[in-house]
Design an enzyme around this catalytic site. Structure first.
Site, short mmCIF file in Angstrom:
data_model
loop_
_atom_site.label_atom_id
_atom_site.label_comp_id
_atom_site.label_asym_id
_atom_site.label_seq_id
_atom_site.Cartn_x
_atom_site.Cartn_y
_atom_site.Cartn_z
N THR A 31 0.89 -1.18 0.07
CA THR A 31 -0.04 0.05 -0.04
C THR A 31 0.97 1.29 -0.08
OG1 THR A 31 -1.59 -1.27 1.30
CG2 THR A 31 -1.92 1.06 1.12
N GLY A 81 1.27 1.83 5.72
CA GLY A 81 0.22 0.92 5.67
C GLY A 81 0.35 0.23 6.88
N ASP A 83 -1.19 -3.84 8.84
CA ASP A 83 -1.63 -5.16 8.55
C ASP A 83 -3.13 -5.15 9.36
OD1 ASP A 83 0.45 -6.58 7.37
OD2 ASP A 83 1.27 -5.81 9.21
N LYS A 93 1.23 -3.93 12.79
CA LYS A 93 2.23 -3.64 11.55
C LYS A 93 3.20 -4.67 11.81
CE LYS A 93 3.40 0.40 10.41
NZ LYS A 93 3.24 -0.13 8.93
N GLY A 94 4.25 -4.64 10.68
CA GLY A 94 5.26 -5.46 10.65
C GLY A 94 4.99 -6.65 9.93
N GLY A 95 4.12 -6.66 8.86
CA GLY A 95 3.95 -7.86 8.02
C GLY A 95 5.20 -7.85 7.09
N GLU A 102 9.90 1.70 10.96
CA GLU A 102 8.62 2.20 10.78
C GLU A 102 8.30 3.01 12.06
OE1 GLU A 102 6.21 -1.20 9.99
OE2 GLU A 102 6.28 -0.78 7.61
#
Ligand code: DER
Length: 227
Positions: A31, A81, A83, A93-95, A102
């Protein structure tokens, strides 16, 4: 329309928020890549602060000037983006294994906007496995202590070392990622604190009280959410 069209619409909507002269945090993932492409197309006089080597390479290839975190003026706006987007714009987050850089960029930013397709929106965080970044040294021992921290939060599962093609995934910083399939995270702040108290854990994918706005791509267009 499908998830990718929704990601693209959200990314393009976020690119419209950027003004010439800004220092802009550049997120990581598919994204965020749409955002970076749309931003580059505007050919503004900006400096981008990337949250991963992958984003730095993409931005540079598109002609965006890059600056390192801490070496530029304050970051005016970060776009990234997620998750999962939960209540109060709490996020997982962290995918993409970029959560540490980040979070460092997000925390250094005056404003943060999260961009996502509609499927990322959830009523309760935790269906997406929670990424936990750990130092490589003694990581199996650290994983056992993460189990204890999870159990303290009534989450009775063991985290799994993230592998790609059989090899442990390494972050840009050389750390490892464990994923915890929590199921439902009733008290994200309690879990976040418990994980950070484990020696060897660098950080985790719970982004709490960090997103100022969300732009969500839906079949009916892009909607804006406030915390
Ligand atoms: O790794 C990350 O934090 C990414 O931002 C991830 O959360 C979203 O990736 P996607 O935009 O490819 O779904």
């Amino acid at each position: 329309n499908d998830a990718d069209a929704q990601k693209r619409a959200a990314g393009e909507a976020a690119a419209a928020l950027v003004q010439s002269g800004m220092v802009v945090g550049l997120g990581t993932g598919s994204t965020a890549a749409w955002f970076v492409k749309a931003l580059a197309a505007r050919k503004l006089d900006i400096i981008g602060v990337p949250t991963s080597q992958a984003t730095a390479d993409l931005a540079t290839s598109l002609g965006i000037r890059i600056g390192e975190l801490g070496e530029t003026r304050a970051i005016d706006l970060t776009v990234d983006g997620a998750d999962e987007v939960g209540p109060g714009l709490s996020l997982i987050k962290g995918g993409g294994a970029a959560l540490l850089r980040e979070k460092l960029v997000w925390e250094a930013s005056k404003s943060c906007v999260v961009i996502a397709d509609a499927a990322k929106q959830v009523k309760t965080l935790g269906k997406f496995p929670l990424p936990i970044e750990v130092v490589a040294f003694g990581h199996k021992t650290t994983a056992l202590r993460i189990c204890d921290a999870l159990a303290e939060c009534d989450i009775g599962i063991a985290p799994a070392l993230r592998r790609k093609d059989g090899e442990p995934v390494r972050t840009d910083g050389g750390n490892l990622i464990y994923d915890a399939h929590c199921g439902r995270i009733e008290e994200p702040a309690v879990l976040a604190a418990a994980l950070k108290s484990v020696t060897g854990v660098v950080d985790h994918g719970l982004f709490l009280d960090l997103a100022d706005r969300a732009l969500i791509g839906t079949p009916d267009g892009v909607i804006e959410l406030e915390p």
